[in-house]
Design an enzyme around this catalytic site. Structure first.
Site, PDB file in Angstrom:
ATOM      1  N   TYR A   1       0.828  -1.198   0.000  1.00 58.28           N
ATOM      2  CA  TYR A   1       0.000   0.000   0.000  1.00 58.28           C
ATOM      3  C   TYR A   1       0.869   1.258   0.000  1.00 58.28           C
ATOM      4  O   TYR A   1       0.631   2.190  -0.787  1.00 58.28           O
ATOM      5  CB  TYR A   1      -0.926   0.010   1.213  1.00 58.28           C
ATOM      6  CG  TYR A   1      -1.837   1.219   1.261  1.00 58.28           C
ATOM      7  CD1 TYR A   1      -2.963   1.293   0.458  1.00 58.28           C
ATOM      8  CD2 TYR A   1      -1.560   2.297   2.106  1.00 58.28           C
ATOM      9  CE1 TYR A   1      -3.806   2.397   0.485  1.00 58.28           C
ATOM     10  CE2 TYR A   1      -2.385   3.408   2.138  1.00 58.28           C
ATOM     11  CZ  TYR A   1      -3.494   3.451   1.327  1.00 58.28           C
ATOM     12  OH  TYR A   1      -4.316   4.564   1.355  1.00 58.28           O
TER      13      TYR A   1
ATOM     14  N   LYS B   1       1.026   4.212  -2.919  1.00 60.87           N
ATOM     15  CA  LYS B   1       0.727   5.615  -2.648  1.00 60.87           C
ATOM     16  C   LYS B   1       1.904   6.521  -3.024  1.00 60.87           C
ATOM     17  O   LYS B   1       1.694   7.683  -3.407  1.00 60.87           O
ATOM     18  CB  LYS B   1       0.335   5.801  -1.184  1.00 60.87           C
ATOM     19  CG  LYS B   1      -0.962   5.097  -0.796  1.00 60.87           C
ATOM     20  CD  LYS B   1      -2.172   5.672  -1.526  1.00 60.87           C
ATOM     21  CE  LYS B   1      -2.710   4.839  -2.632  1.00 60.87           C
ATOM     22  NZ  LYS B   1      -3.923   5.407  -3.267  1.00 60.87           N
TER      23      LYS B   1
END
Length: 255
Positions: free
Chosen positions: A152, A156
Site C-alpha cells: 500500500y 501511494k
C-alpha cells in the site's frame, strides 16, 4: 465542469461527488452494477455512474473506453484504491491492490482522452514507500512474502510520482492529494483528521480553486500544501516507473 471520480460508490469518493455535483457535472464509478445502484441512490444529482473492474488489465481497458464516451473531462480524479488485505491474485497474476492502486491510474491516464486536470489520491503512508521501485508487481517475491502495508505504501508513493511525471509529460495541471486519517470504511472509527476538510480538499484539487489554483502541480492535505517524498520530483524515478508499467501493460505514456 465535467468531473470523473473513480472509486466513488462510497467513502471519500462519494462524499466528494456529492459536494461537487451541487454545481458541476459528476460521473461516478463503481466496480459492479450493485454498487453503481447504491452510488446513484446516494448521489442522485450525479450525471451517471460507470461500472468497471479496475483489478484486471482487461477491466481497466474496458472502463477507459466506456468512460471516454462520457467525456471530455475537465478533471479526472483517480480515487479508487484498496488498502490492507490478502494477496488476492488477479487473472494477470498480480495482487489486486497493485492493479487498482498503481496499474489502473497509469493505464487510464495513458488510454483516456487527456483531461484539463489530473488528480491522484495518495496517503501520508507514501513516506514508507520503496523509491527504488523494485518488484512493484510482486512477481519475484510472490504471495508467500506478501506484505500488504508495504504494498500500500509503495502504491501511494507511485501516485505522488504520477502527479509529477504526468504533469511533465502532459503539460496539464496535476495534483496528488492526501486526505489524512479520516473516519471512512478504510480509515476506521478511530481516525482523528477532519473528514470535511478532506472532502473539501478533494473538491479543491478537482476544480483548481483555492490553493490548488496557485500551482500547476502540487501535493495537498486538509486544504493546504503538504510535504512529500522528494523522489517524486526526480525525472529518472518518474521514467523508471513509467518504463516498468509500460512493460506490465504494453502501453506507453503517449507523446
Amino acid at each position: 465542469m465535467r468531473i470523473l471520480i473513480t472509486g466513488s460508490s462510497d467513502g471519500l469518493g462519494l462524499l466528494t461527488a456529492n459536494l461537487l455535483s451541487q454545481s458541476h457535472q459528476v460521473i461516478l464509478h463503481a466496480r459492479n452494477t450493485s454498487r453503481a445502484h447504491d452510488a446513484t441512490s446516494a448521489c442522485p444529482s450525479a450525471h451517471t455512474c460507470i461500472t468497471g473492474d479496475l483489478s484486471t488489465l482487461a477491466g481497466i481497458r474496458a472502463f477507459a473506453a466506456e468512460a471516454d464516451k462520457h467525456g471530455p473531462y475537465d478533471a479526472i480524479m483517480h480515487n479508487a484504491g484498496l488498502y490492507l488485505g490478502p494477496f488476492r491474485r488477479t487473472e494477470d497474476n498480480m495482487p489486486a491492490l497493485v492493479a487498482v492502486n498503481t496499474i489502473a491510474p497509469y493505464l487510464l491516464s495513458c488510454l483516456m482522452q487527456k483531461p484539463k486536470r489530473l488528480i491522484f489520491v495518495s496517503s501520508g503512508l507514501h513516506q514508507n514507500g520503496n523509491a527504488g521501485l523494485e518488484d512493484i508487481t510482486w512477481q519475484q517475491r510472490g504471495e508467500g512474502k506478501w506484505n500488504d502495508a508495504q504494498a500500500y505504501a509503495d502504491s501511494k508513493l507511485h501516485n505522488v510520482v504520477f502527479a509529477w511525471g504526468f504533469h511533465r509529460r502532459f503539460g496539464i495541471p496535476t495534483a496528488s492529494v492526501d486526505p489524512g486519517w479520516v473516519k471512512t470504511k478504510m480509515g476506521g472509527p478511530n481516525a482523528m483528521d477532519d473528514l470535511d476538510a478532506a472532502v473539501k480538499t478533494f473538491a479543491m484539487v478537482c476544480t483548481g480553486e483555492g490553493e490548488a489554483g496557485k500551482r500547476e502541480v502540487g501535493h495537498y492535505y486538509q486544504m493546504k500544501q503538504r510535504g512529500f517524498r522528494e523522489e517524486a520530483k526526480d525525472v529518472e524515478t518518474q521514467e523508471k516507473l513509467f518504463g516498468i508499467l509500460e512493460g506490465v501493460t504494453g502501453v506507453k505514456v503517449p507523446e
